[in-house]
Design a protein around this motif. Structure first.
Motif, PDB file in Angstrom:
ATOM      1  N   THR A   7       0.842  -1.195   0.000  1.00  0.00           N
ATOM      2  CA  THR A   7       0.000   0.000   0.000  1.00  0.00           C
ATOM      3  C   THR A   7       0.876   1.243   0.000  1.00  0.00           C
ATOM      4  OG1 THR A   7      -0.106   0.105   2.414  1.00  0.00           O
ATOM      5  CG2 THR A   7      -1.846  -1.132   1.302  1.00  0.00           C
ATOM      6  N   LEU A   8       0.295   2.358  -0.434  1.00  0.00           N
ATOM      7  CA  LEU A   8       1.016   3.619  -0.350  1.00  0.00           C
ATOM      8  C   LEU A   8       0.057   4.735   0.004  1.00  0.00           C
ATOM      9  CD1 LEU A   8       1.726   5.089  -3.773  1.00  0.00           C
ATOM     10  CD2 LEU A   8       0.995   2.735  -3.621  1.00  0.00           C
ATOM     11  N   VAL A   9       0.563   5.690   0.768  1.00  0.00           N
ATOM     12  CA  VAL A   9      -0.235   6.814   1.245  1.00  0.00           C
ATOM     13  C   VAL A   9      -0.332   7.851   0.125  1.00  0.00           C
ATOM     14  CG1 VAL A   9      -0.403   8.661   2.955  1.00  0.00           C
ATOM     15  CG2 VAL A   9       0.464   6.414   3.629  1.00  0.00           C
ATOM     16  N   ILE A  10      -1.570   8.269  -0.191  1.00  0.00           N
ATOM     17  CA  ILE A  10      -1.785   9.256  -1.251  1.00  0.00           C
ATOM     18  C   ILE A  10      -2.442  10.531  -0.729  1.00  0.00           C
ATOM     19  CG2 ILE A  10      -1.864   7.552  -3.097  1.00  0.00           C
ATOM     20  CD1 ILE A  10      -4.961   7.921  -3.065  1.00  0.00           C
ATOM     21  N   GLY A  11      -2.716  10.575   0.577  1.00  0.00           N
ATOM     22  CA  GLY A  11      -3.350  11.764   1.131  1.00  0.00           C
ATOM     23  C   GLY A  11      -3.659  11.607   2.602  1.00  0.00           C
ATOM     24  N   SER A  27      -4.352  16.116  -0.525  1.00  0.00           N
ATOM     25  CA  SER A  27      -3.937  15.191  -1.574  1.00  0.00           C
ATOM     26  C   SER A  27      -2.437  15.262  -1.784  1.00  0.00           C
ATOM     27  CB  SER A  27      -4.653  15.550  -2.882  1.00  0.00           C
ATOM     28  OG  SER A  27      -4.181  14.752  -3.937  1.00  0.00           O
ATOM     29  N   TYR A  28      -1.789  14.090  -1.874  1.00  0.00           N
ATOM     30  CA  TYR A  28      -0.360  14.015  -2.167  1.00  0.00           C
ATOM     31  C   TYR A  28      -0.105  13.644  -3.631  1.00  0.00           C
ATOM     32  CZ  TYR A  28      -0.048  13.582   2.969  1.00  0.00           C
ATOM     33  OH  TYR A  28      -0.159  13.761   4.321  1.00  0.00           O
ATOM     34  N   THR A  29      -1.159  13.578  -4.440  1.00  0.00           N
ATOM     35  CA  THR A  29      -1.002  13.216  -5.845  1.00  0.00           C
ATOM     36  C   THR A  29      -0.524  14.430  -6.641  1.00  0.00           C
ATOM     37  OG1 THR A  29      -3.343  13.668  -6.268  1.00  0.00           O
ATOM     38  CG2 THR A  29      -2.750  11.393  -5.734  1.00  0.00           C
ATOM     39  N   ASP A  30       0.058  14.177  -7.824  1.00  0.00           N
ATOM     40  CA  ASP A  30       0.569  15.270  -8.660  1.00  0.00           C
ATOM     41  C   ASP A  30      -0.513  16.289  -8.967  1.00  0.00           C
ATOM     42  OD1 ASP A  30       3.168  14.399  -8.761  1.00  0.00           O
ATOM     43  OD2 ASP A  30       2.924  13.328 -10.643  1.00  0.00           O
ATOM     44  N   GLU A  31      -1.640  15.823  -9.452  1.00  0.00           N
ATOM     45  CA  GLU A  31      -2.796  16.689  -9.685  1.00  0.00           C
ATOM     46  C   GLU A  31      -3.606  16.713  -8.391  1.00  0.00           C
ATOM     47  OE1 GLU A  31      -3.417  18.372 -12.543  1.00  0.00           O
ATOM     48  OE2 GLU A  31      -1.565  17.558 -13.376  1.00  0.00           O
ATOM     49  N   LEU A  32      -4.048  17.885  -7.971  1.00  0.00           N
ATOM     50  CA  LEU A  32      -4.765  18.011  -6.703  1.00  0.00           C
ATOM     51  C   LEU A  32      -5.925  17.026  -6.597  1.00  0.00           C
ATOM     52  CD1 LEU A  32      -5.037  19.621  -4.037  1.00  0.00           C
ATOM     53  CD2 LEU A  32      -6.630  21.115  -5.249  1.00  0.00           C
ATOM     54  N   ASP A  33      -6.740  16.939  -7.661  1.00  0.00           N
ATOM     55  CA  ASP A  33      -7.909  16.056  -7.606  1.00  0.00           C
ATOM     56  C   ASP A  33      -7.604  14.631  -8.063  1.00  0.00           C
ATOM     57  OD1 ASP A  33      -7.589  16.591 -10.287  1.00  0.00           O
ATOM     58  OD2 ASP A  33      -9.640  17.271 -10.622  1.00  0.00           O
ATOM     59  N   GLY A  34      -6.342  14.325  -8.321  1.00  0.00           N
ATOM     60  CA  GLY A  34      -5.944  12.977  -8.736  1.00  0.00           C
ATOM     61  C   GLY A  34      -6.243  11.916  -7.689  1.00  0.00           C
ATOM     62  N   ILE A  35      -6.349  12.316  -6.444  1.00  0.00           N
ATOM     63  CA  ILE A  35      -6.647  11.388  -5.361  1.00  0.00           C
ATOM     64  C   ILE A  35      -7.994  10.682  -5.573  1.00  0.00           C
ATOM     65  CG2 ILE A  35      -7.739  13.119  -3.862  1.00  0.00           C
ATOM     66  CD1 ILE A  35      -6.230  11.758  -1.506  1.00  0.00           C
ATOM     67  N   PHE A  36      -8.907  11.365  -6.293  1.00  0.00           N
ATOM     68  CA  PHE A  36     -10.231  10.788  -6.503  1.00  0.00           C
ATOM     69  C   PHE A  36     -10.262   9.801  -7.670  1.00  0.00           C
ATOM     70  CE2 PHE A  36     -11.005  14.900  -4.377  1.00  0.00           C
ATOM     71  CZ  PHE A  36     -11.530  14.400  -3.208  1.00  0.00           C
ATOM     72  N   SER A  37      -9.129   9.616  -8.336  1.00  0.00           N
ATOM     73  CA  SER A  37      -9.027   8.622  -9.409  1.00  0.00           C
ATOM     74  C   SER A  37      -8.902   7.211  -8.847  1.00  0.00           C
ATOM     75  CB  SER A  37      -7.805   8.901 -10.288  1.00  0.00           C
ATOM     76  OG  SER A  37      -7.898  10.164 -10.883  1.00  0.00           O
ATOM     77  N   TYR A  38      -8.626   7.107  -7.570  1.00  0.00           N
ATOM     78  CA  TYR A  38      -8.408   5.810  -6.931  1.00  0.00           C
ATOM     79  C   TYR A  38      -9.579   5.490  -6.012  1.00  0.00           C
ATOM     80  CZ  TYR A  38      -3.713   6.914  -8.496  1.00  0.00           C
ATOM     81  OH  TYR A  38      -2.628   7.269  -9.260  1.00  0.00           O
TER      82      TYR A  38
END
Length: 176
Positions: A7-11, A27-38
């Protein structure tokens, strides 16, 4: 040996937002809303997690807020405040054969083209110019090094990454 975990922490879940169970999201993803892609998220800390699905989300000012399934009140939202948001590694997109996630490189042995073992990749980080590998040197390093910082520059410094052997071959002077 690679230390890539399952597992990895994304936010991170932040403070409650309103009284109907909404929470602020970091969110720790490159795109701010990228966290919602998962989906689903694994919410919790250090192995004590539960799966949570996002019901709704939106941007708010320069941040994010979300309504999570099963979180109905402000008290519910308060109970999950400051918990990590993780995903399973299998949820990450597949990369081309010559691309790597940093998590795959951590723990790999770094060896020069002449066969000198520099040590193990401890971490990677970004600089303004390029990415850098922090290498923890072997206990008996002939050059007295404890750690080295080596640029992660494909074809210039990094000559080959072998997933099977868990090694990274570099063109680097061990005395540097």
């Amino acid at each position: 040996m690679s230390h890539a975990s399952d597992t990895l922490v994304i936010g991170k879940i932040g403070a409650p937002y309103g009284v109907k169970g909404w929470v602020k999201i970091t969110s720790y993803t490159d795109e701010l809303d990228g966290i919602f892609s998962y989906t689903p998220w694994l919410v919790g800390q250090e192995g004590n997690t539960k799966e949570i699905v996002v019901d709704q989300w939106r941007t708010h000012n320069k941040g994010l807020v979300a309504k999570l399934v099963g979180v109905e009140t402000r008290d519910d939202a308060e109970s999950i405040k400051n918990l990590d948001i993780s995903i399973k590694a299998q949820q990450l997109p597949q990369l081309d054969g010559d691309e790597f996630y940093w998590r795959e490189l951590v723990g790999m042995q770094v060896v020069t083209e002449q066969g000198y073992n520099l040590g193990v990749v401890k971490e990677l980080f970004e600089t303004g110019a390029n990415d850098v590998m922090l290498i923890k040197a072997n206990l008996k390093d002939a050059f007295g090094q404890k750690e080295r910082m080596v640029p992660y520059l494909i074809d210039q410094v990094v000559k080959q990454v072998d997933r099977e052997a868990k090694t990274i071959q570099v063109d680097w002077d061990p005395s540097f």
